[in-house]
Scaffold this motif. Structure first.
Motif, short mmCIF file in Angstrom:
data_model
loop_
_atom_site.label_atom_id
_atom_site.label_comp_id
_atom_site.label_asym_id
_atom_site.label_seq_id
_atom_site.Cartn_x
_atom_site.Cartn_y
_atom_site.Cartn_z
N PHE A 64 43.21 2.54 33.85
CA PHE A 64 44.09 2.55 35.03
C PHE A 64 43.29 2.81 36.31
CE2 PHE A 64 46.78 3.64 31.42
CZ PHE A 64 47.69 2.61 31.51
N GLU A 65 42.28 3.68 36.21
CA GLU A 65 41.43 3.89 37.39
C GLU A 65 40.64 2.61 37.68
OE1 GLU A 65 39.11 7.48 37.67
OE2 GLU A 65 37.98 6.70 39.39
N ALA A 66 40.17 1.94 36.63
CA ALA A 66 39.43 0.69 36.83
C ALA A 66 40.33 -0.34 37.53
CB ALA A 66 38.93 0.15 35.49
N LEU A 67 41.61 -0.36 37.17
CA LEU A 67 42.54 -1.28 37.83
C LEU A 67 42.68 -0.93 39.31
CD1 LEU A 67 45.25 -1.65 35.03
CD2 LEU A 67 43.80 -3.49 35.95
N GLY A 68 42.64 0.38 39.61
CA GLY A 68 42.67 0.83 41.00
C GLY A 68 41.45 0.29 41.76
N TRP A 69 40.29 0.35 41.12
CA TRP A 69 39.07 -0.18 41.75
C TRP A 69 39.20 -1.68 42.01
CZ3 TRP A 69 33.89 1.64 42.79
CH2 TRP A 69 33.78 3.04 42.75
N MET A 70 39.91 -2.36 41.11
CA MET A 70 40.07 -3.81 41.28
C MET A 70 40.88 -4.14 42.53
SD MET A 70 38.19 -5.17 39.13
CE MET A 70 37.12 -3.76 38.99
N LEU A 71 41.76 -3.19 42.96
CA LEU A 71 42.47 -3.40 44.23
C LEU A 71 41.46 -3.49 45.36
CD1 LEU A 71 45.49 -0.91 43.96
CD2 LEU A 71 45.55 -3.42 43.85
N TYR B 279 38.10 -4.35 44.84
CA TYR B 279 37.15 -5.44 44.59
C TYR B 279 37.79 -6.82 44.78
CZ TYR B 279 33.40 -2.48 42.67
OH TYR B 279 32.38 -1.58 42.50
N VAL B 280 39.09 -6.92 44.46
CA VAL B 280 39.76 -8.22 44.54
C VAL B 280 40.95 -8.19 45.52
CG1 VAL B 280 41.08 -9.94 43.23
CG2 VAL B 280 39.04 -8.90 42.22
N GLY B 281 41.74 -7.11 45.46
CA GLY B 281 42.95 -7.03 46.29
C GLY B 281 42.62 -7.04 47.78
N LEU B 282 41.64 -6.24 48.16
CA LEU B 282 41.25 -6.14 49.58
C LEU B 282 40.73 -7.48 50.11
CD1 LEU B 282 41.36 -3.61 51.39
CD2 LEU B 282 38.94 -3.26 50.91
N PRO B 283 39.80 -8.15 49.40
CA PRO B 283 39.35 -9.48 49.85
C PRO B 283 40.50 -10.49 49.89
CG PRO B 283 37.94 -8.68 48.08
CD PRO B 283 39.03 -7.69 48.23
N CYS B 284 41.42 -10.39 48.93
CA CYS B 284 42.58 -11.28 48.90
C CYS B 284 43.40 -11.08 50.17
CB CYS B 284 43.40 -10.98 47.64
SG CYS B 284 45.01 -11.75 47.65
N LEU B 285 43.64 -9.81 50.50
CA LEU B 285 44.42 -9.47 51.70
C LEU B 285 43.72 -9.99 52.96
CD1 LEU B 285 46.96 -7.77 52.50
CD2 LEU B 285 45.39 -5.89 52.96
N LEU B 286 42.43 -9.68 53.06
CA LEU B 286 41.66 -10.10 54.23
C LEU B 286 41.67 -11.61 54.39
CD1 LEU B 286 39.72 -9.06 56.48
CD2 LEU B 286 37.83 -9.55 54.90
N SER B 287 41.57 -12.31 53.26
CA SER B 287 41.46 -13.78 53.32
C SER B 287 42.79 -14.44 53.70
CB SER B 287 40.95 -14.34 51.99
OG SER B 287 41.96 -14.29 51.00
N GLN B 288 43.88 -13.65 53.75
CA GLN B 288 45.14 -14.22 54.24
C GLN B 288 45.08 -14.42 55.76
OE1 GLN B 288 47.18 -15.25 51.82
NE2 GLN B 288 45.61 -14.25 50.52
N PHE B 289 44.22 -13.63 56.41
CA PHE B 289 44.08 -13.75 57.87
C PHE B 289 43.05 -14.81 58.24
CE2 PHE B 289 45.58 -9.46 56.96
CZ PHE B 289 46.72 -9.42 57.75
N ALA B 290 41.95 -14.81 57.48
CA ALA B 290 40.89 -15.82 57.72
C ALA B 290 40.15 -16.00 56.41
CB ALA B 290 39.94 -15.33 58.80
N PRO B 291 39.83 -17.24 56.04
CA PRO B 291 39.10 -17.46 54.79
C PRO B 291 37.79 -16.68 54.81
CG PRO B 291 39.66 -19.55 55.86
CD PRO B 291 40.04 -18.46 56.81
#
Ligand SMILES: [Zn+2]
Ligand SMILES: [Zn+2]
Length: 262
Positions: free
Chosen positions: A142-149, A151-163
């Motif tokens: 579950f902590e590893a899944l938190g880290w994935m937010l 590693y992947v979630g944050l870049p996903c969010l950022l890329s919604q504004f600009a690739p």
């Protein structure tokens, strides 16, 4: 994403992702252990590990690598991060935004995991009170899944504004994996010039996070002291403890305090 990756079958892509994470983990851990061996007079805690600690941490690393492989493979295949074209400048910009972004994210995630409601998922990582390079990625699923937010979630969010740049993102992941593993080594390689109050806004000496493992509270940030300093969770005696270790006297108790705290 490079066409050579995009054209791989799912299992092939998973294998490449696993090889990258596992290879970087192995190299970083080897370097962390080599640092511990090279600087015995700079040990942070001169205390034994708990029985079976390295085996326990290896298991935690296997959990982390499994979660990271599945998450990053699926993220790439499903195209959840919008990658743009661009060269070195786009890569540097992506890296330059993601790295401090992760510091803010990680402080919040880590602080939340110390809340009563979530602490269960964080106990695995804290089983290690004296840390080793393998402690960094030793954690529950579950902590590893938190880290994935992060590693992947944050870049996903950022890329919604600009690739964002694929290689900037890959560099950001590599930087975090490397820093997390080497930064958990039970050694203080930081030079005095880099352990000043000014420098530690951005980059901590190793004793900073070692104290979090020893004391359980405070120092929820990892790479730099910025968030802890701004939000009042920085221990005031770490400079004195850094100075003690830098002058060749390791800490001999998890309860060690710097001069100003008696
Ligand atoms: Zn913690
Ligand atoms: Zn830790």
């Amino acid at each position: 994403m490079p066409p050579s990756l995009a054209s791989l079958p799912l299992a092939g892509l998973a294998l490449v992702v696993f090889a990258c994470f596992a290879g970087l983990t192995a190299v970083s851990a080897a370097l962390g252990f080599a640092l511990e061996r090279a600087l015995p007079e700079r040990r942070v805690f001169d205390l034994p590990l708990f029985p079976g600690q390295l085996r326990f941490e290896l298991l935690g690393n296997a959990v982390f690598l499994a979660v990271a492989t599945v998450t990053v493979t699926l993220a790439l295949r499903l195209g959840v991060v919008r990658f743009g074209y661009g060269g070195a400048l786009a890569g540097a910009l992506t890296f330059g935004v993601m790295v401090p972004g992760f510091q803010v994210f990680y402080w919040l995630l880590h602080r939340a995991m110390h809340h009563r409601a979530l602490v269960r998922i964080h106990r695995w990582h804290h089983r290690s009170q004296v840390t080793t390079p393998l402690t960094g990625q030793s954690m529950s699923v579950f902590e590893a899944l938190g880290w994935m937010l992060g590693y992947v979630g944050l870049p996903c969010l950022l890329s919604q504004f600009a690739p964002i740049s694929f290689w900037g993102w890959a560099g950001y992941l590599a930087f975090n994996v490397f820093g997390n593993i080497v930064g958990h080594a039970n050694v203080e390689p930081t030079a005095r010039q880099a352990a000043t109050r000014g420098a530690t806004w951005f980059a901590n000496p190793f004793v900073f996070h070692a104290l979090h493992h020893a004391r359980w509270t405070g120092h929820y940030g990892f790479q730099g002291a910025m968030m802890d300093r701004l939000l009042g969770t920085e221990w005031s005696d770490w400079p004195a403890l850094y100075e003690q270790i830098a002058s060749g006297r390791s800490l001999t108790s998890l309860k060690a305090r710097g001069d100003d705290q008696g």
